[in-house]
Design a protein around this motif. Structure first.
Motif, PDB file in Angstrom:
ATOM      1  N   VAL A 140      55.614  38.901  87.055  1.00  0.00           N
ATOM      2  CA  VAL A 140      55.811  39.787  88.199  1.00  0.00           C
ATOM      3  C   VAL A 140      54.567  40.648  88.441  1.00  0.00           C
ATOM      4  CG1 VAL A 140      57.173  41.698  89.144  1.00  0.00           C
ATOM      5  CG2 VAL A 140      58.302  39.862  87.867  1.00  0.00           C
ATOM      6  N   ILE A 141      54.158  40.728  89.687  1.00  0.00           N
ATOM      7  CA  ILE A 141      53.041  41.567  90.106  1.00  0.00           C
ATOM      8  C   ILE A 141      53.551  42.564  91.138  1.00  0.00           C
ATOM      9  CG2 ILE A 141      50.816  41.618  91.296  1.00  0.00           C
ATOM     10  CD1 ILE A 141      50.276  38.806  90.241  1.00  0.00           C
ATOM     11  N   ILE A 142      53.277  43.832  90.914  1.00  0.00           N
ATOM     12  CA  ILE A 142      53.591  44.866  91.904  1.00  0.00           C
ATOM     13  C   ILE A 142      52.413  44.957  92.861  1.00  0.00           C
ATOM     14  CG2 ILE A 142      54.200  47.278  92.302  1.00  0.00           C
ATOM     15  CD1 ILE A 142      56.297  45.711  90.748  1.00  0.00           C
ATOM     16  N   ALA A 143      52.623  44.559  94.088  1.00  0.00           N
ATOM     17  CA  ALA A 143      51.544  44.502  95.080  1.00  0.00           C
ATOM     18  C   ALA A 143      51.721  45.643  96.076  1.00  0.00           C
ATOM     19  CB  ALA A 143      51.538  43.158  95.786  1.00  0.00           C
ATOM     20  N   SER A 198      58.498  38.644  97.579  1.00  0.00           N
ATOM     21  CA  SER A 198      59.880  39.078  97.774  1.00  0.00           C
ATOM     22  C   SER A 198      59.989  40.580  97.598  1.00  0.00           C
ATOM     23  CB  SER A 198      60.811  38.381  96.778  1.00  0.00           C
ATOM     24  OG  SER A 198      62.134  38.880  96.894  1.00  0.00           O
ATOM     25  N   ARG A 199      60.377  41.255  98.646  1.00  0.00           N
ATOM     26  CA  ARG A 199      60.620  42.694  98.545  1.00  0.00           C
ATOM     27  C   ARG A 199      61.962  42.964  97.874  1.00  0.00           C
ATOM     28  NH1 ARG A 199      60.705  47.200 103.484  1.00  0.00           N
ATOM     29  NH2 ARG A 199      61.422  48.944 102.188  1.00  0.00           N
ATOM     30  N   SER A 200      62.990  42.194  98.225  1.00  0.00           N
ATOM     31  CA  SER A 200      64.345  42.457  97.732  1.00  0.00           C
ATOM     32  C   SER A 200      64.599  41.897  96.345  1.00  0.00           C
ATOM     33  CB  SER A 200      65.372  41.853  98.700  1.00  0.00           C
ATOM     34  OG  SER A 200      65.342  40.433  98.638  1.00  0.00           O
ATOM     35  N   LEU A 201      63.794  40.906  95.910  1.00  0.00           N
ATOM     36  CA  LEU A 201      63.990  40.198  94.641  1.00  0.00           C
ATOM     37  C   LEU A 201      65.344  39.496  94.591  1.00  0.00           C
ATOM     38  CD1 LEU A 201      62.426  42.705  92.057  1.00  0.00           C
ATOM     39  CD2 LEU A 201      61.409  40.637  93.040  1.00  0.00           C
ATOM     40  N   VAL A 240      55.971  36.294  90.859  1.00  0.00           N
ATOM     41  CA  VAL A 240      56.727  36.986  91.894  1.00  0.00           C
ATOM     42  C   VAL A 240      55.937  38.229  92.302  1.00  0.00           C
ATOM     43  CG1 VAL A 240      58.823  38.275  92.447  1.00  0.00           C
ATOM     44  CG2 VAL A 240      58.979  36.148  91.150  1.00  0.00           C
ATOM     45  N   LEU A 241      55.636  38.335  93.582  1.00  0.00           N
ATOM     46  CA  LEU A 241      54.941  39.492  94.144  1.00  0.00           C
ATOM     47  C   LEU A 241      55.970  40.377  94.829  1.00  0.00           C
ATOM     48  CD1 LEU A 241      52.152  37.297  95.643  1.00  0.00           C
ATOM     49  CD2 LEU A 241      51.640  39.129  94.043  1.00  0.00           C
ATOM     50  N   THR A 242      56.086  41.601  94.392  1.00  0.00           N
ATOM     51  CA  THR A 242      57.050  42.516  94.991  1.00  0.00           C
ATOM     52  C   THR A 242      56.418  43.880  95.193  1.00  0.00           C
ATOM     53  OG1 THR A 242      59.359  43.263  94.880  1.00  0.00           O
ATOM     54  CG2 THR A 242      58.073  43.352  92.827  1.00  0.00           C
ATOM     55  N   GLY A 243      57.177  44.804  95.782  1.00  0.00           N
ATOM     56  CA  GLY A 243      56.629  46.111  96.105  1.00  0.00           C
ATOM     57  C   GLY A 243      56.977  47.176  95.082  1.00  0.00           C
ATOM     58  N   GLU A 259      66.878  47.175  88.517  1.00  0.00           N
ATOM     59  CA  GLU A 259      67.632  46.164  87.786  1.00  0.00           C
ATOM     60  C   GLU A 259      67.142  44.755  88.124  1.00  0.00           C
ATOM     61  OE1 GLU A 259      71.822  46.552  88.164  1.00  0.00           O
ATOM     62  OE2 GLU A 259      71.883  48.605  87.370  1.00  0.00           O
ATOM     63  N   ARG A 260      66.921  44.503  89.414  1.00  0.00           N
ATOM     64  CA  ARG A 260      66.411  43.182  89.802  1.00  0.00           C
ATOM     65  C   ARG A 260      65.001  42.966  89.276  1.00  0.00           C
ATOM     66  NH1 ARG A 260      68.409  42.012  96.054  1.00  0.00           N
ATOM     67  NH2 ARG A 260      70.635  41.727  95.552  1.00  0.00           N
ATOM     68  N   LEU A 261      64.219  44.025  89.246  1.00  0.00           N
ATOM     69  CA  LEU A 261      62.856  43.928  88.739  1.00  0.00           C
ATOM     70  C   LEU A 261      62.862  43.557  87.258  1.00  0.00           C
ATOM     71  CD1 LEU A 261      59.828  44.277  89.231  1.00  0.00           C
ATOM     72  CD2 LEU A 261      60.094  46.722  88.753  1.00  0.00           C
ATOM     73  N   ALA A 262      63.732  44.183  86.484  1.00  0.00           N
ATOM     74  CA  ALA A 262      63.827  43.874  85.054  1.00  0.00           C
ATOM     75  C   ALA A 262      64.244  42.424  84.838  1.00  0.00           C
ATOM     76  CB  ALA A 262      64.816  44.828  84.385  1.00  0.00           C
ATOM     77  N   ALA A 263      65.193  41.950  85.645  1.00  0.00           N
ATOM     78  CA  ALA A 263      65.633  40.560  85.530  1.00  0.00           C
ATOM     79  C   ALA A 263      64.515  39.595  85.899  1.00  0.00           C
ATOM     80  CB  ALA A 263      66.862  40.328  86.412  1.00  0.00           C
ATOM     81  N   ALA A 264      63.775  39.902  86.962  1.00  0.00           N
ATOM     82  CA  ALA A 264      62.685  39.034  87.399  1.00  0.00           C
ATOM     83  C   ALA A 264      61.598  38.938  86.329  1.00  0.00           C
ATOM     84  CB  ALA A 264      62.099  39.544  88.712  1.00  0.00           C
ATOM     85  N   ARG A 265      61.335  40.028  85.647  1.00  0.00           N
ATOM     86  CA  ARG A 265      60.284  40.034  84.633  1.00  0.00           C
ATOM     87  C   ARG A 265      60.639  39.154  83.436  1.00  0.00           C
ATOM     88  NH1 ARG A 265      58.576  46.374  85.465  1.00  0.00           N
ATOM     89  NH2 ARG A 265      56.606  45.923  86.558  1.00  0.00           N
ATOM     90  N   LYS A 266      61.911  38.880  83.229  1.00  0.00           N
ATOM     91  CA  LYS A 266      62.328  37.991  82.146  1.00  0.00           C
ATOM     92  C   LYS A 266      62.134  36.522  82.510  1.00  0.00           C
ATOM     93  CE  LYS A 266      65.850  41.172  80.325  1.00  0.00           C
ATOM     94  NZ  LYS A 266      67.310  41.358  80.087  1.00  0.00           N
ATOM     95  N   ALA A 267      62.077  36.230  83.811  1.00  0.00           N
ATOM     96  CA  ALA A 267      62.012  34.839  84.260  1.00  0.00           C
ATOM     97  C   ALA A 267      60.679  34.454  84.882  1.00  0.00           C
ATOM     98  CB  ALA A 267      63.130  34.575  85.274  1.00  0.00           C
ATOM     99  N   ALA A 268      59.869  35.447  85.253  1.00  0.00           N
ATOM    100  CA  ALA A 268      58.645  35.163  85.995  1.00  0.00           C
ATOM    101  C   ALA A 268      57.561  36.163  85.632  1.00  0.00           C
ATOM    102  CB  ALA A 268      58.921  35.210  87.501  1.00  0.00           C
TER     103      ALA A 268
END
Length: 293
Positions: A164-167, A123-126, A144-147, A153-162
């Motif tokens: 996260v890998i920056i690809a 997910s690019r947009s998260l 979650v794989l993102t850029g 803000e979405r990245l911080a939220a995603a890291r609490k639930a999943a």
């Protein structure tokens, strides 16, 4: 179910091969020498109609499926370390977390693997529902794989639930599919399966990282304007705001474009037919490349 290729030799008693003689786990086993070497092997599992539609009239793949397709779907998940899927497919298909299966979980755990495959969402947009069961009820944490350009803000939220890998390299845009594959392999998840959708499969194909296609051919003619199994990535705008590659000559600025297929030499990609099965008019083909390399 019957095996069409390789041509069956029949059971030991000399009679015709029966469904019970077809070991789907053996038919779809990851290449042993690739696994032994710790190298990643990425396979895709997709279903299409006879005229190439990857979705039924409701925009979902279920209308093209069959009981045999679902059995193979389960086998492929049972064999995989990680399932890579696009965020839009997660939303459209209502993905839920895999549950341990008695046929696979004990052997997986005994071998030091997770009892179920990890779900890795690209997910690019998260724009993800982080309260969904895929995040709150997962047996193993969802990835979650993102850029690198993900919204903070979405990245911080995603890291609490999943997990996260920056690809992608710093300063680049979107998810780099090659970097995503490498990051997952670095965690020991080398038996990889992607279930699409078409945009993600197109990106993986263009990156040159797709090793295998498990294709279910449904005996239906869909007609209409359904999406193909792979869709090319949007073209990246030229530096300085120039016209992207792939824009038709004379087209006004802002004309939608796609990356020119084959311009990087990776496509078209030749594949070899490894296995062909049939049940109720459905064909199940396993195409591979470089299986002996």
């Amino acid at each position: 179910m019957r095996r069409l290729l390789p041509v069956p030799e029949g059971p030991a008693d000399g009679g015709p091969e029966t469904e019970s003689d077809i070991d789907l786990e053996e038919a779809y086993a990851y290449p042993a020498h690739i696994v032994a070497a710790g190298r990643p092997w990425l396979r895709a599992n997709m279903v299409t109609s006879l005229d190439g539609a990857a979705q039924a009239g409701d925009g979902l793949s279920a209308g093209l499926s069959s009981p045999a397709d679902k059995r193979i779907f389960g086998v492929l998940r049972g064999l995989a370390d990680v399932v890579i899927v696009g965020a839009s497919t997660v939303r459209a298909e209502g993905y839920r977390p895999p549950q341990p299966k008695p046929a696979y979980a004990p052997a997986r755990v005994a071998a030091g693997r997770n009892p179920v495959p990890v779900i890795a969402i690209v997910s690019r947009s998260l724009a993800l529902d982080l309260t969904a069961p895929l995040f709150t009820e997962a047996v193993v944490p969802t990835v979650v794989l993102t850029g690198p350009d993900a919204d903070p803000e979405r990245l911080a939220a995603a890291r609490k639930a999943a997990d996260v890998i920056i690809a992608g390299a710093p300063g680049t845009s979107g998810v780099d599919p090659g970097a995503a594959v490498d990051a997952l392999a670095a965690r020991g998840w080398t038996r990889m399966l992607t279930e699409g959708g078409p945009h993600l499969l197109g990106q993986l194909l263009e990156s040159g990282r797709l090793d295998e296609l498990c294709l279910a051919l449904s005996p239906q003619l869909a007609g209409g304007t359904a999406t193909r199994m792979t869709v090319a990535s949007p073209a990246v705008p030229a530096a300085g705001g120039g016209t992207p590659a792939g824009t038709p000559a004379g087209a006004p600025v802002g004309t939608p474009t796609v990356s020119p297929i084959g311009s990087d030499g990776k496509l078209p990609q030749s594949m070899e037919l490894h296995t062909l099965l049939e049940e109720d008019g459905f064909l199940f083909a396993r195409y591979v490349r470089n299986i002996n390399s």
